[in-house]
Design a protein around this motif. Structure first.
Motif, short mmCIF file in Angstrom:
data_model
loop_
_atom_site.label_atom_id
_atom_site.label_comp_id
_atom_site.label_asym_id
_atom_site.label_seq_id
_atom_site.Cartn_x
_atom_site.Cartn_y
_atom_site.Cartn_z
N HIS A 236 0.86 -1.17 0.00
CA HIS A 236 0.00 0.00 0.00
C HIS A 236 0.91 1.23 0.00
O HIS A 236 2.12 1.13 0.23
N VAL A 237 0.32 2.39 -0.22
CA VAL A 237 1.14 3.60 -0.26
C VAL A 237 0.33 4.79 0.23
O VAL A 237 -0.88 4.91 -0.04
N ILE A 238 0.99 5.65 1.02
CA ILE A 238 0.45 6.95 1.43
C ILE A 238 1.55 7.96 1.15
O ILE A 238 2.55 8.03 1.87
N THR A 239 1.42 8.70 0.07
CA THR A 239 2.44 9.65 -0.32
C THR A 239 1.83 11.04 -0.47
O THR A 239 0.74 11.19 -1.01
N ARG A 240 2.53 12.04 0.06
CA ARG A 240 2.04 13.41 0.04
C ARG A 240 3.20 14.36 -0.29
O ARG A 240 4.35 13.94 -0.39
N ASP A 241 2.88 15.65 -0.39
CA ASP A 241 3.91 16.63 -0.74
C ASP A 241 4.99 16.72 0.34
O ASP A 241 6.14 17.02 0.04
N GLN A 245 2.62 15.49 6.17
CA GLN A 245 1.27 15.29 5.64
C GLN A 245 0.97 13.81 5.46
O GLN A 245 -0.15 13.35 5.74
N ALA A 246 1.95 13.04 5.00
CA ALA A 246 1.73 11.60 4.79
C ALA A 246 1.51 10.88 6.11
O ALA A 246 0.58 10.06 6.24
N TRP A 247 2.33 11.21 7.11
CA TRP A 247 2.18 10.53 8.40
C TRP A 247 0.90 10.98 9.11
O TRP A 247 0.30 10.20 9.87
N GLY A 314 5.30 8.50 3.32
CA GLY A 314 6.28 9.57 3.33
C GLY A 314 6.04 10.58 2.23
O GLY A 314 5.02 10.53 1.52
N SER A 315 6.96 11.51 2.10
CA SER A 315 6.91 12.46 1.00
C SER A 315 7.12 11.71 -0.31
O SER A 315 7.59 10.56 -0.33
N HIS A 316 6.81 12.38 -1.41
CA HIS A 316 7.01 11.74 -2.71
C HIS A 316 8.46 11.32 -2.88
O HIS A 316 8.76 10.24 -3.39
N GLY A 317 9.38 12.17 -2.45
CA GLY A 317 10.79 11.84 -2.56
C GLY A 317 11.19 10.65 -1.72
O GLY A 317 11.97 9.79 -2.15
N GLU A 318 10.65 10.58 -0.49
CA GLU A 318 10.97 9.44 0.39
C GLU A 318 10.42 8.14 -0.17
O GLU A 318 11.11 7.09 -0.15
N VAL A 319 9.20 8.17 -0.67
CA VAL A 319 8.62 6.96 -1.25
C VAL A 319 9.41 6.52 -2.48
O VAL A 319 9.68 5.33 -2.66
#
Length: 382
Positions: A236-241, A245-247, A314-319
Protein backbone atom coordinates in the motif's frame (compact mmCIF):
# COMPACT_ATOMS: atom_id res chain seq x y z
CA UNK A 1 15.16 -2.60 -16.88
CA UNK A 2 12.46 0.04 -16.30
CA UNK A 3 10.30 -0.49 -13.25
CA UNK A 4 6.74 -1.69 -13.78
CA UNK A 5 3.89 -0.42 -11.60
CA UNK A 6 0.46 -1.97 -11.15
CA UNK A 7 -2.50 -0.60 -9.22
CA UNK A 8 -5.27 -2.52 -7.42
CA UNK A 9 -9.00 -2.98 -7.99
CA UNK A 10 -10.91 -3.22 -4.67
CA UNK A 11 -13.68 -5.54 -5.84
CA UNK A 12 -15.08 -5.65 -2.30
CA UNK A 13 -15.66 -1.89 -1.98
CA UNK A 14 -13.64 1.21 -1.20
CA UNK A 15 -13.61 3.97 1.38
CA UNK A 16 -11.68 6.89 2.83
CA UNK A 17 -10.79 4.45 5.59
CA UNK A 18 -9.10 1.05 5.35
CA UNK A 19 -11.46 -1.57 3.98
CA UNK A 20 -10.89 -5.14 5.12
CA UNK A 21 -9.83 -7.83 2.72
CA UNK A 22 -7.42 -10.69 2.33
CA UNK A 23 -6.79 -14.02 3.94
CA UNK A 24 -9.65 -15.78 5.60
CA UNK A 25 -12.12 -12.89 5.71
CA UNK A 26 -15.69 -14.25 5.76
CA UNK A 27 -17.98 -13.54 2.84
CA UNK A 28 -19.68 -10.20 3.28
CA UNK A 29 -17.21 -8.92 5.89
CA UNK A 30 -15.43 -6.57 3.47
CA UNK A 31 -17.02 -3.47 2.09
CA UNK A 32 -17.01 0.28 2.21
CA UNK A 33 -18.96 3.43 1.53
CA UNK A 34 -18.11 3.13 -2.18
CA UNK A 35 -19.59 -0.12 -3.49
CA UNK A 36 -17.58 -2.06 -6.05
CA UNK A 37 -19.88 -1.22 -8.93
CA UNK A 38 -18.66 -1.57 -12.48
CA UNK A 39 -18.87 2.22 -12.77
CA UNK A 40 -16.60 2.84 -9.79
CA UNK A 41 -14.11 0.12 -10.75
CA UNK A 42 -14.01 1.60 -14.25
CA UNK A 43 -13.13 4.94 -12.73
CA UNK A 44 -10.19 3.40 -10.87
CA UNK A 45 -9.05 1.45 -13.94
CA UNK A 46 -9.16 4.50 -16.19
CA UNK A 47 -7.28 6.60 -13.66
CA UNK A 48 -4.59 3.91 -13.39
CA UNK A 49 -4.35 3.69 -17.17
CA UNK A 50 -4.01 7.45 -17.57
CA UNK A 51 -1.36 7.73 -14.87
CA UNK A 52 0.84 5.06 -16.43
CA UNK A 53 0.24 1.93 -14.39
CA UNK A 54 0.91 -1.18 -16.46
CA UNK A 55 -1.84 -3.28 -14.96
CA UNK A 56 -4.22 -3.75 -12.03
CA UNK A 57 -4.39 -6.65 -9.58
CA UNK A 58 -7.86 -8.06 -8.96
CA UNK A 59 -8.13 -10.23 -5.81
CA UNK A 60 -9.76 -13.60 -5.31
CA UNK A 61 -11.83 -14.92 -2.42
CA UNK A 62 -15.32 -15.28 -1.02
CA UNK A 63 -15.15 -11.70 0.28
CA UNK A 64 -14.86 -10.04 -3.18
CA UNK A 65 -16.31 -10.23 -6.67
CA UNK A 66 -15.05 -12.82 -9.15
CA UNK A 67 -11.85 -11.58 -10.80
CA UNK A 68 -12.30 -13.23 -14.21
CA UNK A 69 -15.77 -11.84 -14.83
CA UNK A 70 -15.01 -8.39 -13.44
CA UNK A 71 -11.86 -7.85 -15.50
CA UNK A 72 -13.48 -9.18 -18.66
CA UNK A 73 -16.06 -6.41 -18.33
CA UNK A 74 -13.48 -3.78 -17.44
CA UNK A 75 -11.37 -4.65 -20.47
CA UNK A 76 -14.14 -3.13 -22.61
CA UNK A 77 -13.97 0.10 -20.56
CA UNK A 78 -10.21 0.62 -20.95
CA UNK A 79 -7.71 0.65 -23.79
CA UNK A 80 -4.25 -0.37 -22.60
CA UNK A 81 -4.43 -1.45 -18.95
CA UNK A 82 -3.55 -5.07 -18.25
CA UNK A 83 -5.38 -7.12 -15.65
CA UNK A 84 -3.54 -9.26 -13.10
CA UNK A 85 -6.29 -11.79 -12.43
CA UNK A 86 -5.94 -13.71 -9.18
CA UNK A 87 -7.45 -17.18 -9.16
CA UNK A 88 -7.20 -20.45 -7.25
CA UNK A 89 -6.12 -23.53 -9.18
CA UNK A 90 -8.05 -25.94 -6.97
CA UNK A 91 -11.40 -24.46 -7.95
CA UNK A 92 -11.38 -24.96 -11.73
CA UNK A 93 -9.78 -27.43 -14.09
CA UNK A 94 -6.40 -26.59 -15.66
CA UNK A 95 -7.86 -27.16 -19.14
CA UNK A 96 -10.63 -24.64 -18.50
CA UNK A 97 -8.20 -22.12 -17.00
CA UNK A 98 -5.90 -22.44 -20.02
CA UNK A 99 -8.89 -21.98 -22.34
CA UNK A 100 -10.15 -18.95 -20.40
CA UNK A 101 -6.72 -17.34 -20.66
CA UNK A 102 -6.65 -17.94 -24.41
CA UNK A 103 -10.10 -16.41 -24.80
CA UNK A 104 -9.15 -13.37 -22.72
CA UNK A 105 -6.00 -12.79 -24.76
CA UNK A 106 -7.97 -13.09 -28.00
CA UNK A 107 -10.55 -10.48 -27.06
CA UNK A 108 -8.18 -8.20 -25.07
CA UNK A 109 -4.86 -8.88 -26.80
CA UNK A 110 -1.87 -8.99 -24.48
CA UNK A 111 -3.80 -7.63 -21.52
CA UNK A 112 -3.99 -10.69 -19.26
CA UNK A 113 -1.58 -11.43 -16.41
CA UNK A 114 -2.28 -14.32 -14.04
CA UNK A 115 -1.77 -14.40 -10.27
CA UNK A 116 -1.96 -18.02 -9.13
CA UNK A 117 -3.13 -18.19 -5.49
CA UNK A 118 -2.83 -21.63 -3.92
CA UNK A 119 -4.89 -20.64 -0.86
CA UNK A 120 -3.66 -20.43 2.73
CA UNK A 121 -6.93 -20.98 4.59
CA UNK A 122 -8.37 -24.49 4.70
CA UNK A 123 -11.72 -23.30 6.07
CA UNK A 124 -12.15 -20.96 3.10
CA UNK A 125 -11.02 -23.60 0.61
CA UNK A 126 -13.57 -26.06 2.00
CA UNK A 127 -16.32 -23.55 1.24
CA UNK A 128 -15.38 -24.04 -2.42
CA UNK A 129 -15.33 -27.83 -2.09
CA UNK A 130 -11.55 -28.14 -1.70
CA UNK A 131 -10.55 -30.37 1.22
CA UNK A 132 -6.81 -30.79 0.60
CA UNK A 133 -4.34 -29.66 3.24
CA UNK A 134 -1.85 -26.86 2.58
CA UNK A 135 1.09 -28.94 1.30
CA UNK A 136 -1.22 -30.99 -0.92
CA UNK A 137 -2.66 -27.77 -2.34
CA UNK A 138 0.83 -26.65 -3.37
CA UNK A 139 1.52 -30.05 -4.93
CA UNK A 140 -1.72 -29.76 -6.89
CA UNK A 141 -0.75 -26.25 -8.01
CA UNK A 142 2.45 -27.66 -9.46
CA UNK A 143 0.51 -30.29 -11.44
CA UNK A 144 -2.03 -27.66 -12.50
CA UNK A 145 0.64 -25.36 -13.92
CA UNK A 146 2.38 -28.26 -15.61
CA UNK A 147 -0.82 -28.96 -17.56
CA UNK A 148 -1.53 -25.29 -18.32
CA UNK A 149 1.98 -24.62 -19.61
CA UNK A 150 1.85 -27.67 -21.90
CA UNK A 151 -1.54 -26.67 -23.29
CA UNK A 152 -0.27 -23.16 -23.98
CA UNK A 153 2.57 -24.71 -25.98
CA UNK A 154 -0.07 -26.35 -28.17
CA UNK A 155 0.55 -29.85 -26.85
CA UNK A 156 -1.97 -32.62 -26.27
CA UNK A 157 -1.87 -33.40 -22.56
CA UNK A 158 -2.59 -36.51 -20.57
CA UNK A 159 -1.64 -36.48 -16.89
CA UNK A 160 -2.37 -39.09 -14.25
CA UNK A 161 -1.12 -37.05 -11.33
CA UNK A 162 -1.66 -37.42 -7.61
CA UNK A 163 -4.21 -34.60 -7.61
CA UNK A 164 -5.05 -33.90 -11.26
CA UNK A 165 -6.13 -36.38 -13.91
CA UNK A 166 -6.38 -35.09 -17.49
CA UNK A 167 -6.82 -37.14 -20.66
CA UNK A 168 -6.22 -35.96 -24.24
CA UNK A 169 -6.62 -32.28 -23.44
CA UNK A 170 -5.80 -29.76 -26.15
CA UNK A 171 -6.70 -26.15 -26.93
CA UNK A 172 -8.27 -25.10 -30.20
CA UNK A 173 -6.43 -21.79 -29.83
CA UNK A 174 -3.39 -21.03 -27.70
CA UNK A 175 -3.05 -17.61 -26.03
CA UNK A 176 -1.00 -15.06 -27.90
CA UNK A 177 0.95 -13.85 -26.08
CA UNK A 178 1.16 -16.42 -23.31
CA UNK A 179 0.25 -14.61 -20.07
CA UNK A 180 3.00 -14.47 -17.44
CA UNK A 181 2.44 -16.32 -14.17
CA UNK A 182 2.73 -14.33 -10.94
CA UNK A 183 3.07 -16.43 -7.83
CA UNK A 184 3.81 -15.82 -4.15
CA UNK A 185 4.35 -17.82 -1.00
CA UNK A 186 6.84 -17.99 1.85
CA UNK A 187 6.72 -21.69 2.79
CA UNK A 188 9.16 -24.31 1.45
CA UNK A 189 6.36 -25.89 -0.62
CA UNK A 190 5.57 -22.50 -2.17
CA UNK A 191 9.22 -21.89 -3.01
CA UNK A 192 9.45 -25.14 -4.97
CA UNK A 193 6.40 -24.28 -7.07
CA UNK A 194 7.63 -20.73 -7.67
CA UNK A 195 11.03 -21.95 -8.81
CA UNK A 196 9.54 -24.38 -11.35
CA UNK A 197 6.63 -22.39 -12.73
CA UNK A 198 6.50 -18.67 -11.91
CA UNK A 199 7.60 -15.86 -14.19
CA UNK A 200 7.31 -13.26 -11.42
CA UNK A 201 7.70 -14.16 -7.75
CA UNK A 202 5.66 -11.86 -5.51
CA UNK A 203 6.33 -10.94 -1.90
CA UNK A 204 4.31 -8.82 0.45
CA UNK A 205 5.96 -5.64 1.69
CA UNK A 206 8.44 -6.82 4.27
CA UNK A 207 11.49 -4.79 5.38
CA UNK A 208 14.32 -4.72 2.82
CA UNK A 209 16.55 -7.25 4.60
CA UNK A 210 13.75 -9.83 4.67
CA UNK A 211 12.89 -9.16 1.04
CA UNK A 212 16.55 -9.59 0.07
CA UNK A 213 16.63 -12.98 1.82
CA UNK A 214 13.49 -14.09 -0.05
CA UNK A 215 14.94 -13.04 -3.39
CA UNK A 216 18.16 -14.96 -2.73
CA UNK A 217 16.13 -18.03 -1.68
CA UNK A 218 13.97 -18.08 -4.83
CA UNK A 219 16.92 -17.31 -7.12
CA UNK A 220 18.78 -20.31 -5.75
CA UNK A 221 15.78 -22.62 -6.12
CA UNK A 222 15.11 -21.40 -9.66
CA UNK A 223 18.76 -21.84 -10.65
CA UNK A 224 18.53 -25.50 -9.63
CA UNK A 225 15.66 -25.80 -12.12
CA UNK A 226 17.68 -24.04 -14.82
CA UNK A 227 15.35 -21.04 -14.70
CA UNK A 228 15.43 -17.36 -13.83
CA UNK A 229 12.57 -15.50 -12.15
CA UNK A 230 11.62 -11.82 -11.96
CA UNK A 231 10.52 -10.31 -8.67
CA UNK A 232 7.63 -8.12 -7.58
CA UNK A 233 6.33 -6.66 -4.32
CA UNK A 234 2.81 -5.84 -3.07
CA UNK A 235 2.50 -2.64 -1.02
CA UNK A 236 0.00 0.00 0.00
CA UNK A 237 1.14 3.60 -0.26
CA UNK A 238 0.45 6.95 1.43
CA UNK A 239 2.44 9.65 -0.32
CA UNK A 240 2.04 13.41 0.04
CA UNK A 241 3.91 16.63 -0.74
CA UNK A 242 5.58 16.47 2.69
CA UNK A 243 6.43 13.68 5.09
CA UNK A 244 4.35 15.30 7.86
CA UNK A 245 1.27 15.29 5.64
CA UNK A 246 1.73 11.60 4.79
CA UNK A 247 2.18 10.53 8.40
CA UNK A 248 -0.82 12.63 9.42
CA UNK A 249 -2.88 10.62 6.94
CA UNK A 250 -1.52 7.36 8.38
CA UNK A 251 -2.50 8.55 11.87
CA UNK A 252 -5.98 9.44 10.60
CA UNK A 253 -6.42 5.92 9.27
CA UNK A 254 -5.09 4.43 12.51
CA UNK A 255 -7.51 6.53 14.56
CA UNK A 256 -10.32 4.85 12.62
CA UNK A 257 -9.34 1.37 13.88
CA UNK A 258 -11.41 0.49 16.93
CA UNK A 259 -9.86 -1.82 19.50
CA UNK A 260 -12.69 -4.29 18.97
CA UNK A 261 -12.11 -4.33 15.20
CA UNK A 262 -8.37 -4.92 15.62
CA UNK A 263 -8.96 -7.76 18.08
CA UNK A 264 -11.54 -9.40 15.85
CA UNK A 265 -9.41 -9.21 12.70
CA UNK A 266 -6.28 -10.39 14.48
CA UNK A 267 -8.13 -13.35 16.00
CA UNK A 268 -9.30 -14.37 12.56
CA UNK A 269 -5.88 -13.97 10.97
CA UNK A 270 -4.25 -15.99 13.76
CA UNK A 271 -5.97 -19.06 12.27
CA UNK A 272 -4.20 -18.55 8.96
CA UNK A 273 -2.02 -21.36 7.62
CA UNK A 274 -0.18 -18.88 5.40
CA UNK A 275 3.49 -18.39 6.21
CA UNK A 276 3.35 -15.00 4.50
CA UNK A 277 0.43 -13.97 6.71
CA UNK A 278 2.35 -15.08 9.80
CA UNK A 279 5.25 -12.89 8.75
CA UNK A 280 2.88 -9.94 8.26
CA UNK A 281 1.45 -10.43 11.76
CA UNK A 282 4.92 -10.54 13.29
CA UNK A 283 5.65 -7.05 12.00
CA UNK A 284 3.11 -5.43 14.33
CA UNK A 285 2.23 -8.14 16.85
CA UNK A 286 -1.33 -6.84 17.08
CA UNK A 287 -0.13 -3.62 18.72
CA UNK A 288 -0.56 -0.04 17.52
CA UNK A 289 2.87 0.89 18.92
CA UNK A 290 6.06 0.96 16.83
CA UNK A 291 4.33 0.47 13.50
CA UNK A 292 7.15 1.97 11.41
CA UNK A 293 8.99 -1.33 11.03
CA UNK A 294 11.59 0.06 8.62
CA UNK A 295 12.16 3.60 7.34
CA UNK A 296 8.88 4.72 5.70
CA UNK A 297 7.41 1.19 5.97
CA UNK A 298 4.24 1.23 8.09
CA UNK A 299 2.61 -1.99 9.33
CA UNK A 300 -0.66 -0.35 10.41
CA UNK A 301 -2.74 -1.64 7.51
CA UNK A 302 -2.22 -5.22 8.67
CA UNK A 303 -4.03 -4.52 11.93
CA UNK A 304 -7.38 -4.58 10.15
CA UNK A 305 -6.66 -6.22 6.81
CA UNK A 306 -5.42 -9.66 5.88
CA UNK A 307 -2.86 -10.27 3.17
CA UNK A 308 -0.68 -7.31 2.25
CA UNK A 309 -0.43 -5.31 5.46
CA UNK A 310 2.28 -2.68 4.99
CA UNK A 311 2.37 0.73 3.35
CA UNK A 312 5.10 3.04 2.15
CA UNK A 313 4.46 6.33 3.97
CA UNK A 314 6.28 9.57 3.33
CA UNK A 315 6.91 12.46 1.00
CA UNK A 316 7.01 11.74 -2.71
CA UNK A 317 10.79 11.84 -2.56
CA UNK A 318 10.97 9.44 0.39
CA UNK A 319 8.62 6.96 -1.25
CA UNK A 320 10.61 7.13 -4.49
CA UNK A 321 13.78 6.48 -2.46
CA UNK A 322 12.28 3.39 -0.82
CA UNK A 323 11.15 2.09 -4.21
CA UNK A 324 14.66 2.55 -5.57
CA UNK A 325 16.00 0.70 -2.53
CA UNK A 326 13.76 -2.31 -3.20
CA UNK A 327 14.75 -2.15 -6.86
CA UNK A 328 18.43 -2.39 -5.94
CA UNK A 329 17.58 -5.64 -4.13
CA UNK A 330 16.10 -7.07 -7.35
CA UNK A 331 12.44 -5.94 -7.33
CA UNK A 332 11.27 -4.83 -10.78
CA UNK A 333 7.47 -4.86 -10.40
CA UNK A 334 5.44 -3.00 -7.77
CA UNK A 335 1.75 -3.64 -7.08
CA UNK A 336 0.46 -0.64 -5.16
CA UNK A 337 -2.83 0.45 -3.60
CA UNK A 338 -4.23 3.07 -1.24
CA UNK A 339 -7.47 4.21 0.33
CA UNK A 340 -9.43 5.48 -1.48
CA UNK A 341 -8.05 3.94 -4.65
CA UNK A 342 -8.89 6.78 -7.03
CA UNK A 343 -7.37 9.57 -4.97
CA UNK A 344 -4.29 7.63 -3.89
CA UNK A 345 -3.59 6.59 -7.48
CA UNK A 346 -3.34 10.28 -8.35
CA UNK A 347 -1.15 11.13 -5.34
CA UNK A 348 1.27 8.39 -6.37
CA UNK A 349 1.00 8.87 -10.11
CA UNK A 350 1.46 12.64 -10.02
CA UNK A 351 3.91 12.75 -7.11
CA UNK A 352 6.18 9.70 -7.20
CA UNK A 353 6.22 8.45 -10.79
CA UNK A 354 7.64 11.73 -12.21
CA UNK A 355 10.54 11.50 -9.74
CA UNK A 356 11.29 7.95 -10.87
CA UNK A 357 11.19 9.15 -14.47
CA UNK A 358 13.80 11.80 -13.63
CA UNK A 359 15.99 9.04 -12.17
CA UNK A 360 15.66 6.96 -15.34
CA UNK A 361 13.80 4.18 -13.49
CA UNK A 362 10.37 4.50 -15.09
CA UNK A 363 8.75 5.56 -18.32
CA UNK A 364 5.04 6.03 -18.98
CA UNK A 365 3.92 3.02 -21.09
CA UNK A 366 1.29 4.99 -22.95
CA UNK A 367 1.51 7.68 -25.58
CA UNK A 368 2.37 11.29 -24.83
CA UNK A 369 -1.26 12.37 -24.74
CA UNK A 370 -2.02 9.68 -22.16
CA UNK A 371 0.25 11.23 -19.54
CA UNK A 372 -1.44 12.59 -16.41
CA UNK A 373 -2.64 16.17 -16.34
CA UNK A 374 -4.52 18.25 -13.85
CA UNK A 375 -7.92 16.88 -14.82
CA UNK A 376 -9.54 14.54 -12.33
CA UNK A 377 -11.83 11.69 -13.31
CA UNK A 378 -15.35 12.48 -12.02
CA UNK A 379 -16.88 10.04 -9.58
CA UNK A 380 -19.36 7.62 -11.07
CA UNK A 381 -22.02 5.99 -8.93
CA UNK A 382 -24.21 3.38 -10.41
Amino acid sequence: MNLTFHWFLPTYGDSRHVVGGGHGLPAGAAGGQRPATLGYLTQIARAAEQLGFEGALTPTGAWCEDAWLTTAMLARETERLKFLVAFRPGILSPTLAAQMAATFQRHAPGRLLLNVVTGGESHEQRAYGDFLDKDARYARTGEFLEVVRALWRGESVTLDGKHIQIEDAQLARVPDPVPPIYFGGSSPAAGEVAARHSDVYLTWGEPPAQVAAKIAWIRELAAREGRSVRFGIRLHVITRDTSDQAWAEARRLLDGFSEDAVRAVQAGLARSESEGQRRMLELHGGSTANLEVSPNLWAGIGLVRGGAGTALVGSHGEVAERIAEYHRLGIDEFIMSGHPHVEEAYWFGEGVLPLLTEQGLWQHPGTADARPDSAQVPFVSR
